[in-house]
Design an enzyme around this catalytic site. Sequence first.
Site, PDB file in Angstrom:
ATOM      1  N   ARG A  96     -46.792  -8.095 111.951  1.00 35.87           N
ATOM      2  CA  ARG A  96     -46.623  -6.860 111.602  1.00 35.87           C
ATOM      3  C   ARG A  96     -46.504  -5.818 112.573  1.00 35.87           C
ATOM      4  NH1 ARG A  96     -45.704  -9.730 108.408  1.00 35.87           N
ATOM      5  NH2 ARG A  96     -46.905 -10.616 106.636  1.00 35.87           N
ATOM      6  N   SER A 106     -52.575  -5.499 101.952  1.00 34.52           N
ATOM      7  CA  SER A 106     -53.728  -5.760 103.017  1.00 34.52           C
ATOM      8  C   SER A 106     -54.152  -4.790 103.763  1.00 34.52           C
ATOM      9  CB  SER A 106     -52.942  -6.930 103.960  1.00 34.52           C
ATOM     10  OG  SER A 106     -52.782  -8.096 103.083  1.00 34.52           O
ATOM     11  N   GLU A 123     -54.251  -3.248 109.507  1.00 29.01           N
ATOM     12  CA  GLU A 123     -52.854  -3.521 109.336  1.00 29.01           C
ATOM     13  C   GLU A 123     -52.235  -2.087 108.808  1.00 29.01           C
ATOM     14  OE1 GLU A 123     -51.267  -6.923 107.273  1.00 29.01           O
ATOM     15  OE2 GLU A 123     -49.589  -5.626 106.429  1.00 29.01           O
TER      16      GLU A 123
HETATM   17  C1  LIG Z   1     -49.157  -4.538  96.478  1.00 30.10           C
HETATM   18  C2  LIG Z   1     -48.879  -4.466  97.725  1.00 30.10           C
HETATM   19  C3  LIG Z   1     -48.242  -5.852  98.435  1.00 30.10           C
HETATM   20  C4  LIG Z   1     -48.109  -5.799  99.727  1.00 30.10           C
HETATM   21  N1  LIG Z   1     -47.528  -6.982 100.256  1.00 30.10           N
HETATM   22  C5  LIG Z   1     -47.378  -7.185 101.479  1.00 30.10           C
HETATM   23  C6  LIG Z   1     -46.826  -8.385 102.303  1.00 30.10           C
HETATM   24  O1  LIG Z   1     -46.852  -9.203 101.555  1.00 30.10           O
HETATM   25  N2  LIG Z   1     -46.316  -8.370 103.454  1.00 30.10           N
HETATM   26  C7  LIG Z   1     -46.174  -7.152 104.235  1.00 30.10           C
HETATM   27  O2  LIG Z   1     -45.629  -7.371 105.283  1.00 30.10           O
HETATM   28  N3  LIG Z   1     -46.741  -6.065 103.811  1.00 30.10           N
HETATM   29  C8  LIG Z   1     -47.116  -5.818 102.236  1.00 30.10           C
HETATM   30  N4  LIG Z   1     -47.470  -4.672 101.863  1.00 30.10           N
HETATM   31  C9  LIG Z   1     -47.396  -3.280 102.693  1.00 30.10           C
HETATM   32  C10 LIG Z   1     -46.202  -2.529 102.666  1.00 30.10           C
HETATM   33  O3  LIG Z   1     -45.504  -2.812 101.695  1.00 30.10           O
HETATM   34  C11 LIG Z   1     -45.272  -3.122 103.918  1.00 30.10           C
HETATM   35  O4  LIG Z   1     -46.036  -2.792 105.127  1.00 30.10           O
HETATM   36  C12 LIG Z   1     -43.897  -2.274 103.883  1.00 30.10           C
HETATM   37  O5  LIG Z   1     -43.134  -2.613 105.002  1.00 30.10           O
HETATM   38  C13 LIG Z   1     -44.331  -0.595 104.217  1.00 30.10           C
HETATM   39  O6  LIG Z   1     -43.024   0.010 103.957  1.00 30.10           O
HETATM   40  P1  LIG Z   1     -43.106   1.504 103.283  1.00 30.10           P
HETATM   41  O7  LIG Z   1     -41.552   1.923 103.475  1.00 30.10           O
HETATM   42  O8  LIG Z   1     -44.016   1.464 102.194  1.00 30.10           O
HETATM   43  O9  LIG Z   1     -43.724   2.400 104.732  1.00 30.10           O
HETATM   44  P2  LIG Z   1     -44.898   3.427 104.656  1.00 30.10           P
HETATM   45  O10 LIG Z   1     -46.085   2.823 104.189  1.00 30.10           O
HETATM   46  O11 LIG Z   1     -44.268   4.506 104.155  1.00 30.10           O
HETATM   47  O12 LIG Z   1     -45.138   3.458 106.333  1.00 30.10           O
HETATM   48  C14 LIG Z   1     -45.638   2.586 106.847  1.00 30.10           C
HETATM   49  C15 LIG Z   1     -45.601   2.982 108.513  1.00 30.10           C
HETATM   50  O13 LIG Z   1     -44.145   2.859 108.710  1.00 30.10           O
HETATM   51  C16 LIG Z   1     -43.665   3.968 109.275  1.00 30.10           C
HETATM   52  N5  LIG Z   1     -42.365   4.254 108.460  1.00 30.10           N
HETATM   53  C17 LIG Z   1     -41.968   4.239 107.207  1.00 30.10           C
HETATM   54  N6  LIG Z   1     -40.719   4.195 107.052  1.00 30.10           N
HETATM   55  C18 LIG Z   1     -40.012   4.430 108.424  1.00 30.10           C
HETATM   56  C19 LIG Z   1     -38.871   4.852 108.858  1.00 30.10           C
HETATM   57  N7  LIG Z   1     -37.655   4.919 108.103  1.00 30.10           N
HETATM   58  N8  LIG Z   1     -38.611   4.864 110.207  1.00 30.10           N
HETATM   59  C20 LIG Z   1     -39.654   4.861 111.214  1.00 30.10           C
HETATM   60  N9  LIG Z   1     -41.051   4.620 110.576  1.00 30.10           N
HETATM   61  C21 LIG Z   1     -41.053   4.344 109.354  1.00 30.10           C
HETATM   62  C22 LIG Z   1     -44.660   5.001 108.764  1.00 30.10           C
HETATM   63  O14 LIG Z   1     -44.652   6.016 109.730  1.00 30.10           O
HETATM   64  C23 LIG Z   1     -45.900   4.237 109.007  1.00 30.10           C
HETATM   65  O15 LIG Z   1     -46.127   4.167 110.327  1.00 30.10           O
HETATM   66  C24 LIG Z   1     -47.982  -4.800 100.493  1.00 30.10           C
HETATM   67  C25 LIG Z   1     -48.116  -3.488 100.165  1.00 30.10           C
HETATM   68  C26 LIG Z   1     -48.679  -3.217  98.693  1.00 30.10           C
HETATM   69  C27 LIG Z   1     -48.921  -2.098  97.991  1.00 30.10           C
END
Ligand SMILES: Cc1cc2nc3c(=O)[nH]c(=O)nc-3n(C[C@H](O)[C@H](O)[C@H](O)COP(=O)(O)OP(=O)(O)OC[C@H]3O[C@@H](n4cnc5c(N)ncnc54)[C@H](O)[C@@H]3O)c2cc1C
Length: 305
Positions: free
Chosen positions: A176, A224, A294
């Site tokens: 992560r 998480s 996280e």
């Molecule tokens: C039900 C559920 C289950 C999940 N299960 C998992 C799992 O099994 N494994 C896991 O790893 N995660 C899991 N997650 C967490 C999440 O989905 C991941 O961390 C995912 O990668 C976040 O992507 P996002 O586009 O939603 O990022 P955001 O939540 O929008 O952003 C997260 C971080 O990334 C940055 N960011 C976003 N997009 C960009 C970009 N294009 N360029 C630079 N920085 C950026 C943001 O500024 C922030 O710091 C889960 C979440 C939920 C709600």
Amino acid sequence: MNKQHVDAAARLLGERVRRDVPIGPLTTYRVGGPAALLTELASDDDVGAVATAVQATGVPTLVVGRGSNLLVADEGFPGLVITLGGLFAELDIAGVDVHAGAAVSLPVLARRTAAAALTGLEWAVGVPGSVGGAVRMNAGGHGSDVSATLVSARVVDLTTGEDRTVAKDRLDLGYRHSAVSGHDVVLGATFALAPGDRAASETQIAEIVRWRRENQPGGSNAGSVFTNPPGDSAGRLIDAAGLKGHRVGSAHVSPKHANFFQADEGGSADDVLALIEEVQRLVEERTGVHLHPELRLVGFRSIPS
Ligand SMILES: Cc1cc2nc3c(=O)[nH]c(=O)nc-3n(C[C@H](O)[C@H](O)[C@H](O)COP(=O)(O)OP(=O)(O)OC[C@H]3O[C@@H](n4cnc5c(N)ncnc54)[C@H](O)[C@@H]3O)c2cc1C
């Protein structure tokens, strides 16, 4: 000070920005306050204009993907929120090479690559993020993660305008964790998959979806809250500390999965943060283990580490 930066950036970006846009609806928690400014990057021209404005004004930036790992304070974010779409929502598959724009959703990436009889990204069906957020977080699950198949990512540093294709080994991907910083925006990623069997990949995807439904709660959460400490699981420790169902105001620990914290409809981000701090303290008191968030916490006066 921020207000001056915001006004200056708004003047430079003109119709590219909107003011006082609620961020909650852009996140899976669905709570939190407004963005002072919001812009969507849909083309390279947009990226150039935003990087120029950031360099000229010093306005703070926050990139929001699908908001599935993000909690924004009730006060909101006093800077420029950046989302992605247009050109950056495209997905190209050529042989075993997959190029995904940063706005492509991970479940779509998993299903489209499986349908093309490629294997390696089935795990991504269970993670409701975007490709950009997944690179930043080195998202993963079911025994794999982004780093397993990533070749490179296109990253723009908004404070310098530098636009680079960064090879995987330069991204410092760990659990992560990545070298992508708060002022970088990931615009796309290239993955190298292996030839597979469409039916086998689709069976694996169906199994992952079934497992998630059985083991994880729905509703407003961001997956998480804490990373797993070495050799243990944050969910097990929170459960062992007797905190399943524990509530602070409009937020509570999920009774189904103790590392998922739920926000009530119309609830408060500050309550979610208070719950995170309380659970962190009580787990440490009761088990001796310090849990690290996280979840990305934005706009709060102080945040737990
Ligand atoms: C039900 C559920 C289950 C999940 N299960 C998992 C799992 O099994 N494994 C896991 O790893 N995660 C899991 N997650 C967490 C999440 O989905 C991941 O961390 C995912 O990668 C976040 O992507 P996002 O586009 O939603 O990022 P955001 O939540 O929008 O952003 C997260 C971080 O990334 C940055 N960011 C976003 N997009 C960009 C970009 N294009 N360029 C630079 N920085 C950026 C943001 O500024 C922030 O710091 C889960 C979440 C939920 C709600």
